[in-house]
Each structure stands twice: as C-alpha cells, then as structure tokens.
Write a protein that holds these residues in place. Structure first.
Motif, PDB file in Angstrom:
ATOM      1  N   THR A 170      30.267  34.690  38.722  1.00 18.10           N
ATOM      2  CA  THR A 170      30.670  35.176  38.004  1.00 18.10           C
ATOM      3  C   THR A 170      31.188  36.559  39.059  1.00 18.10           C
ATOM      4  N   TYR A 171      30.644  37.436  40.082  1.00 12.54           N
ATOM      5  CA  TYR A 171      30.921  37.864  40.411  1.00 12.54           C
ATOM      6  C   TYR A 171      31.668  38.151  41.180  1.00 12.54           C
ATOM      7  N   ALA A 216      33.737  35.552  41.614  1.00 14.64           N
ATOM      8  CA  ALA A 216      34.727  35.236  41.030  1.00 14.64           C
ATOM      9  C   ALA A 216      35.814  37.157  41.210  1.00 14.64           C
ATOM     10  N   LEU A 217      34.888  37.345  40.726  1.00 15.57           N
ATOM     11  CA  LEU A 217      35.883  38.708  40.709  1.00 15.57           C
ATOM     12  C   LEU A 217      36.192  39.244  42.092  1.00 15.57           C
ATOM     13  N   GLN A 262      39.104  37.160  43.015  1.00 18.50           N
ATOM     14  CA  GLN A 262      40.668  37.687  42.574  1.00 18.50           C
ATOM     15  C   GLN A 262      40.356  39.618  43.398  1.00 18.50           C
ATOM     16  N   LEU A 263      39.745  40.547  43.321  1.00 13.32           N
ATOM     17  CA  LEU A 263      40.224  41.945  43.818  1.00 13.32           C
ATOM     18  C   LEU A 263      40.805  41.004  45.341  1.00 13.32           C
ATOM     19  N   ASP A 300      44.188  41.059  44.835  1.00 13.04           N
ATOM     20  CA  ASP A 300      45.163  41.422  44.025  1.00 13.04           C
ATOM     21  C   ASP A 300      45.602  42.766  45.101  1.00 13.04           C
ATOM     22  N   TYR A 301      44.417  43.181  45.822  1.00 15.76           N
ATOM     23  CA  TYR A 301      44.648  44.046  46.417  1.00 15.76           C
ATOM     24  C   TYR A 301      44.942  43.913  48.138  1.00 15.76           C
ATOM     25  N   MET A 351      34.133  49.212  38.566  1.00 12.88           N
ATOM     26  CA  MET A 351      33.716  48.768  37.481  1.00 12.88           C
ATOM     27  C   MET A 351      32.510  48.914  37.591  1.00 12.88           C
ATOM     28  N   ASN A 354      31.377  51.760  34.632  1.00 11.14           N
ATOM     29  CA  ASN A 354      31.411  50.946  33.958  1.00 11.14           C
ATOM     30  C   ASN A 354      30.184  50.496  33.426  1.00 11.14           C
TER      31      ASN A 354
END
Lengths: 187, 158
Positions: free
Chosen positions: A26-27, A29-30, A33-34, A37-38, A51, A54
C-alpha cells in the motif's frame, strides 16, 4: 483433500507474512501516486513527511495504549523505547541505536533491513527521492505528542546504495504545554 | 508483529491525500474514487501473487471466490466474509458485517455519504486479487448501515 489440508495449514503463515506486506504494498502504491502527481522528488519527500506526521500523531495513542510504557527519564530511554518497542511492534524490526553525540541529544537508528523497501528499486530519474521519508514524519509526529520536538532525517538509505539505512534523530526542545490559564477569585 | 494500526492510518491518509491534493483539484468525486480503486488494484494484485505462492491450483471460479472470502479476507481484514451469495451466473455478493476500514467511522447513517471513499481502495484490492488469478471482474461496494457493507463482484466473461 490432501491439498485442502495443505492450504489450511499454511494459512497461519500466510497471515503473519502478508500482514506487513499489505502495508508495504500500500505504501508503494502511495509513493507511486505521489511521483505521478508531483514534478520533483523534493515535493514528494515533503508530502511523505507530512503524511507521516499525521500518522504519527495518531499512532502514538495506539502505542501508549498497547505498550505499557510510562514516561521516559531521558532521551536515551526514549531512543531505546523507539527502537526496541515501537519499531518492533509496528514494523517487526529492531534497529540499533548508535552514534550518540557527546551532548546526548542526537543519535542514529540503524535499520539492517527496512520492510518498507522490500519490493522496491528506485529508477534512475528519482535519485533524490527519499522513499521511506514517511518514517521521519511518523517519528516527529509521535514525539511531538509527548512534548518532544525532534528533527528526523535519513542520512543513509540502502535504496540509494548504502549498506544500511540510517535515520538521524536530534532532540530540539521540550514543548511546554500551554495549559489554559486559570483565574483565581481574589475577593 | 506489524499490527493493523499502521495500515488503517495509512489508508486514511491515502484517502485524505487523494481528496485534498491540489492535483486532484477537480473535486470530482468519481475521479478520486477511480484513483483510489486503481491503487487498491495494484496492491491486491501483488498481495495475491504472494499469498497463492504455495497453494494448490483452484478448481473453478467458486473455489477462487471462496479463497478470497476466507484466506484473502483474513489476511487483509482480519476476519472472514460473513456471507457469500451467488446467482451462479457470474455475480457474487460478499457481505462483511463489521468491515474493518469502516470501523473508524461512527456506526449508523450519519456519515453514510462518506462511505464510498472508504470502500474504493478495497474494491480495487478485490478486483486486483481476482485479476491476478485470471478472473476479470467489476467490483462495487455499498454500505447501508455501517460498519456492515456488501461487495458485489461481477465476473466479466471474455
């Protein structure tokens, strides 16, 4: 029938094994994605840290509830608790605590193997990406909730060709709790 | 080891990120759901590959679905599916009476409108898992009363 038995037998193994894999994947995949995006790695690192922060501020609650750890006497004890209890509990590894600064306000966590990077290879065009930067945020957030301001950063990373992964932690200050002031009745 | 708290927190950060990021500035709900679903897909695929490494070959579609409901679900969500139903024509309904990722939302109907974003990643997981076993599908989820939810799997015949 025999096959069925085999399948059931391996269930237990399967569960413990992929418990952390679920997190690792999952990490992954994150981060993917980042990166989509960046534009640059700097931004991704910053976002991961945010993140992590948080997560840290919430995770500390779970940690305190689960472990029966009380207040730490000094930063050395904090370091030990992080390495031996927290990392063990959530990532299943026990990093070693070394390289103390003479003042005792700075140390390194050496991770022999980092479960977050189990299936990872960095492509050439992401040479400045700090893949596991989430961890820094988690540590910073969690410690902030127990009144400690710390600076956390990666100084070595196996993904970038170093032999071990090293996280450097520096104690900055104790955060004084701003209790709401109380008014006393004088007359 | 590796207790479930980190995954749950990561999952909620994921949702938070997808819904907050300026890149997803199009506050288009459907698009965000798709993004989450796609991430789940990749994870489900990888996870299934690792899970089935030493298991026996599956007899048929139903066998695959049973594996998803028991082993896969236990591995990801710490419990088995409570109820699996099928029309024997390629539609399966998986019911989970206490879905782990909805556990952090208050039970009942108050936050029902937020349920889809908490389910999208898991839909992807299931679709990815099935896909890596050679079963193409469409997976949707609905929650009527949280924390219970239903996943509907529609097998795509090629």
């Amino acid at each position: 029938m025999q096959k069925q038995v085999d399948r059931n037998k391996s269930n237990k193994e399967i569960q413990t094994l992929s418990n952390s894999e679920l997190f690792t994947l999952t990490y992954g995949a994150l981060v993917t994605q980042l990166c989509k995006d960046y534009e640059n790695d700097e931004e991704v690192n910053k976002q991961l840290d945010k993140m992590g922060y948080n997560i840290g501020v919430r995770l500390i609650e779970d940690f305190l509830a689960r472990s029966t750890i009380g207040r730490c006497q000094d930063f050395r004890e904090t370091a030990d608790v992080i390495a031996k209890v927290a990392f063990k509990m959530y990532l299943g590894i026990t990093p070693s605590v070394t390289n103390w600064s003479p003042a005792g306000d700075e140390f390194s966590l050496i991770l022999e193997n980092n479960p977050l990077v189990d299936f990872v290879e960095l492509p050439d065009n992401h040479s400045t990406l700090i893949y596991s930067n989430l961890l820094c945020g988690v540590l910073r957030g969690a410690l902030e909730m127990v009144q400690m301001a710390v600076d956390v950063k990666f100084v070595q990373d196996t993904l970038r060709g170093d032999n071990v992964t090293e996280i450097r932690m520096k104690f900055i200050k104790r955060i004084e709790e701003n209790l709401p002031f109380a008014l006393h009745r004088i007359c | 080891m590796a207790d479930e708290a980190p995954f749950q927190l990561l999952h909620s950060e994921l949702i938070h990120y997808i819904y907050q990021s300026e890149h997803g500035a199009d506050t288009d709900n459907a698009r965000n759901i798709t993004k989450l679903e796609a991430m789940g897909f990749r994870v489900g695929q990888g996870l299934m590959e690792r899970l089935t490494k030493d298991t026996a070959r599956f007899k048929d579609e139903l066998d695959v679905m049973k594996f998803i409901c028991k082993d896969f679900w236990t591995c990801v969500f710490k419990k088995q599916i409570d109820n699996l139903r099928t029309n024997h024509q390629g539609i399966y309904v998986l019911q989970d009476n206490k879905f782990r990722l909805l556990g952090s939302l208050s039970a009942g109907k108050q936050y029902l409108e937020h349920a889809p974003k908490f389910l999208a990643f898991s839909c992807g997981l299931v679709r990815g898992a099935l896909c890596s076993l050679g079963v193409r599908s469409i997976v949707t989820a609905e929650a009527a009363v949280m924390p219970a939810c239903k996943f509907q799997v529609m097998i795509q015949k090629s």
